[in-house]
Design an enzyme around this catalytic site. Structure first.
Site, PDB file in Angstrom:
ATOM      1  N   GLY A  58      41.774  49.548 -44.096  1.00 16.62           N
ATOM      2  CA  GLY A  58      41.424  49.144 -42.732  1.00 16.62           C
ATOM      3  C   GLY A  58      41.373  47.632 -42.623  1.00 16.62           C
ATOM      4  N   CYS A  85      41.966  50.713 -50.946  1.00 18.00           N
ATOM      5  CA  CYS A  85      41.876  49.366 -50.365  1.00 18.00           C
ATOM      6  C   CYS A  85      40.513  49.158 -49.690  1.00 18.00           C
ATOM      7  CB  CYS A  85      43.051  49.145 -49.403  1.00 18.00           C
ATOM      8  SG  CYS A  85      43.318  47.422 -49.025  1.00 18.00           S
ATOM      9  N   TYR A  86      40.457  49.066 -48.348  1.00 18.74           N
ATOM     10  CA  TYR A  86      39.151  48.889 -47.710  1.00 18.74           C
ATOM     11  C   TYR A  86      38.203  50.032 -48.084  1.00 18.74           C
ATOM     12  CZ  TYR A  86      35.536  47.960 -44.337  1.00 18.74           C
ATOM     13  OH  TYR A  86      34.325  47.668 -43.768  1.00 18.74           O
ATOM     14  N   HIS A 180      47.909  50.591 -52.582  1.00 19.36           N
ATOM     15  CA  HIS A 180      48.178  51.709 -51.656  1.00 19.36           C
ATOM     16  C   HIS A 180      49.089  52.765 -52.293  1.00 19.36           C
ATOM     17  CE1 HIS A 180      46.353  50.081 -47.991  1.00 19.36           C
ATOM     18  NE2 HIS A 180      46.625  48.909 -48.541  1.00 19.36           N
ATOM     19  N   GLU A 182      49.863  55.539 -51.037  1.00 16.39           N
ATOM     20  CA  GLU A 182      50.545  56.328 -50.004  1.00 16.39           C
ATOM     21  C   GLU A 182      51.892  55.743 -49.583  1.00 16.39           C
ATOM     22  OE1 GLU A 182      47.914  54.493 -49.729  1.00 16.39           O
ATOM     23  OE2 GLU A 182      47.644  53.578 -47.764  1.00 16.39           O
ATOM     24  N   ASP A 238      59.652  68.971 -30.118  1.00  7.05           N
ATOM     25  CA  ASP A 238      58.402  69.732 -30.094  1.00  7.05           C
ATOM     26  C   ASP A 238      58.506  70.987 -29.227  1.00  7.05           C
ATOM     27  OD1 ASP A 238      57.581  67.612 -31.612  1.00  7.05           O
ATOM     28  OD2 ASP A 238      56.672  66.551 -29.934  1.00  7.05           O
ATOM     29  N   LYS A 380      55.100  65.350 -37.062  1.00  8.16           N
ATOM     30  CA  LYS A 380      56.482  65.516 -36.599  1.00  8.16           C
ATOM     31  C   LYS A 380      57.402  66.009 -37.723  1.00  8.16           C
ATOM     32  CE  LYS A 380      58.941  64.389 -32.851  1.00  8.16           C
ATOM     33  NZ  LYS A 380      58.390  64.484 -31.482  1.00  8.16           N
TER      34      LYS A 380
END
Ligand code: XMP
Length: 524
Positions: A58, A85-86, A180, A182, A238, A380
């Site tokens: 963040g 991280c944060y 990170h 991710e 969608d 998505k």
């Protein structure tokens, strides 16, 4: 029905641009997860009953007074926690450690050395150095770092400039990583996350496309029973996937309404009808409402008001069609998980509205239907995978996004039929050439824009005084920021020549070289 959400991870969001990416990675691994803002009601966290918690990164500065904190309940639940991280920094501070501004802020690649054989990083490395230490190539992005470990924590990773790049309390299964995992730049990031969710949190991998589909089909059947249901089908990813799920689950009880608003791309209406009605046997009513939309839009030039008019006209036409069908009990919508996250953010005042986005979903409360939203827990990419499995054409599922108000916001100012005809053809040429040259997949969104200004040109001996077409192509991951695509000059030259040769009302073609920010992707 197997409960595919039995073991699940909760992600506490501190506002990092990567938080949704963490959630997508966890799901790719095969584990269900949800994402909540850090100031969520603690009761929700308890009720959610996670098998593990991830604290995201963040933008806050952790040693400032009013910076965000993880709700205390996460440390009471006795489940594994991974702070990124944060998330690592606030965990350190909340558990008695310290964090300070780094001597040197780090943004970009770094190589970390794993230490002390933690459960999280053991046997995961990109290379081993001469002393036998595992090294990992990772992505760092921080200006603050942990400077003192909390009690009972030990070091699990470090770099030259960040001595505490990872820590762990192995008794409690609490971990912190300054980098990170991710993002794909961290090469072994997915293995680290997988280690956390499957080995440390002991979640089974039941979140698979097949299981998701089986569950959704069952859920729809039990919610809808033998009643009738209505769906606004736009031909976008969608609503198309919702149509297929409903069709497979409850067949003829479904009626779709496809509203042709005259603001669609070339041949789009026919293609939607062909795919769903002819090929897949879905019941679709086509409402031809071009004139109505043009009429409603005729005096309006303001982008936001145009959006509102288009949204309102859609509701009007959809309502008219709905009333022709008797005994409808349910209304299906293609709401997906990011829409849910966004509206939760908007409710707590954390998301700014830059443009009001009209989607087919924006129907009024006074329609007396019960809502069915089968995709509201899905990202998505998960929706696309389901679409592929259900037999929808890949071309349809992987198409660039197209805004709800369609060409209505790509004709600057007043919308006229004459303009839509020109724009549709120009856009089609651009798309055709992107596909021909293998460039369509290399950009994330591309389209043409109609500029209602006249400019002088010359064809043969004749002077032309006609309209301008702008081409826009962008590269983006999340559509929140974007870089204009560096398409080859020869390619742009070819597209421009084709547009001006084939469409007599265009005298000039320009290429948009604006990034987002400061520009938006659409021109209106
Ligand atoms: P902007 O222009 O805000 O676009 O940078 C970001 C993404 O959102 C799409 N977009 C819309 N989609 N209704 C939609 O359904 C809208 O009114 C709308 N406006 C923009 C845009 O195409 C891009 O993908």
């Amino acid at each position: 029905m197997t409960n595919i959400q039995q073991n699940k991870i909760l992600i506490i969001d501190f506002g990092s641009q990567y938080t949704q990416l963490i959630a997508r990675r966890v799901r790719e691994i095969g584990v269900y997860c949800e994402l909540v803002p850090y100031d969520v009601n603690p009761y929700f966290i308890e009720k959610f009953n996670p098998s593990g918690i991830i604290l995201s990164g963040g933008p806050d500065t952790v040693n400032q007074n009013d910076s965000a904190r993880a709700p205390n309940i996460v440390f009471d639940l006795k489940v594994p926690i991974l702070g990124i991280c944060y998330g690592m920094q606030t965990m350190a501070v909340q558990l008695g450690g310290e964090a300070k501004s780094s001597k040197k802020a780090e943004f970009g690649f770094a190589q970390i050395r794993a230490r002390n054989h933690s459960n999280l990083l053991t046997d995961i490395s990109d290379e081993i150095n001469s002393q036998g230490h595992g090294l990992l190539d990772v992505w760092m992005s921080h200006g603050i770092e942990v400077t003192k470990l909390p009690k009972d924590f030990e070091l699990i990773a470090s770099t030259d400039s960040c001595p505490i790049a990872g820590f762990a309390n192995s008794k409690k299964n609490y971990f912190g990583l300054q980098f990170h995992p991710e993002v794909t730049h961290t090469k072994k990031g997915i293995q680290i996350l997988e280690r956390f969710v499957t080995t440390i949190c002991q979640c089974g991998k039941s979140w698979t496309t097949k299981n998701i589909i089986d569950n959704l089909l069952e859920k729809i059947k039990s919610q809808v029973g033998d009643k009738k249901i209505l769906l606004g089908l736009s031909g976008g990813v969608d609503s198309s996937v919702v149509a297929m799920l409903l069709h497979q689950s409850i067949g003829d009880q479904l009626t779709c309404v496809f509203v042709d608003n005259g603001l669609l791309r070339l041949n789009e209406g026919d293609e939607v009808m062909k795919t769903f009605s002819q090929n897949l046997g879905v019941k679709v009513i086509r409402a031809d409402a071009q004139e109505y939309f043009y009429d409603q839009l005729s005096d309006e030039a303001d982008p936001e008001l145009k959006r509102k008019i288009i949204g309102g006209a859609f509701i009007e036409i959809f309502n008219q069609e709905a009333q022709k069908i008797k005994d409808i009990k349910f209304l299906a919508q293609g709401t997906i998980y990011p829409d849910v996250i966004e509206s939760a953010g908007a409710a707590s005042g954390k998301a700014k509205v830059i443009k009001s986005h009209h989607n087919v979903g924006g129907l009024p409360d006074n329609m007396q239907f019960e809502l069915v939203e089968p995709l509201k827990e899905l990202f998505k990419d998960e929706v696309r995978e389901i679409g592929v499995k259900l037999g929808l054409p890949k071309k349809m599922l992987y198409r660039h996004p197209f805004p709800g108000p369609g060409l209505g916001v790509r004709i600057l100012g007043q919308v006229k039929k004459e303009y839509t005809d020109i724009l549709r053809r120009a856009d089609h040429i651009f798309m055709e050439e992107l596909n021909n040259q293998g460039l369509y997949e290399k950009v994330d969104q591309a389209f043409a824009v109609f500029l209602p200004v006249k400019s002088v040109g010359v064809t043969g001996d004749e002077r032309r005084y006609d309209f301008v077409i702008a081409l826009r192509a962008v590269e983006t991951v999340d559509f929140m920021t974007a870089r204009w695509a560096r398409l080859p000059y020869d390619f742009l030259d070819h597209v421009s020549n084709r547009i001006m040769n084939e469409i007599s009302r265009v005298s000039r073609v320009v290429y948009d070289i604006s990034g987002k920010p400061p520009s938006t992707i659409e021109w209106e």
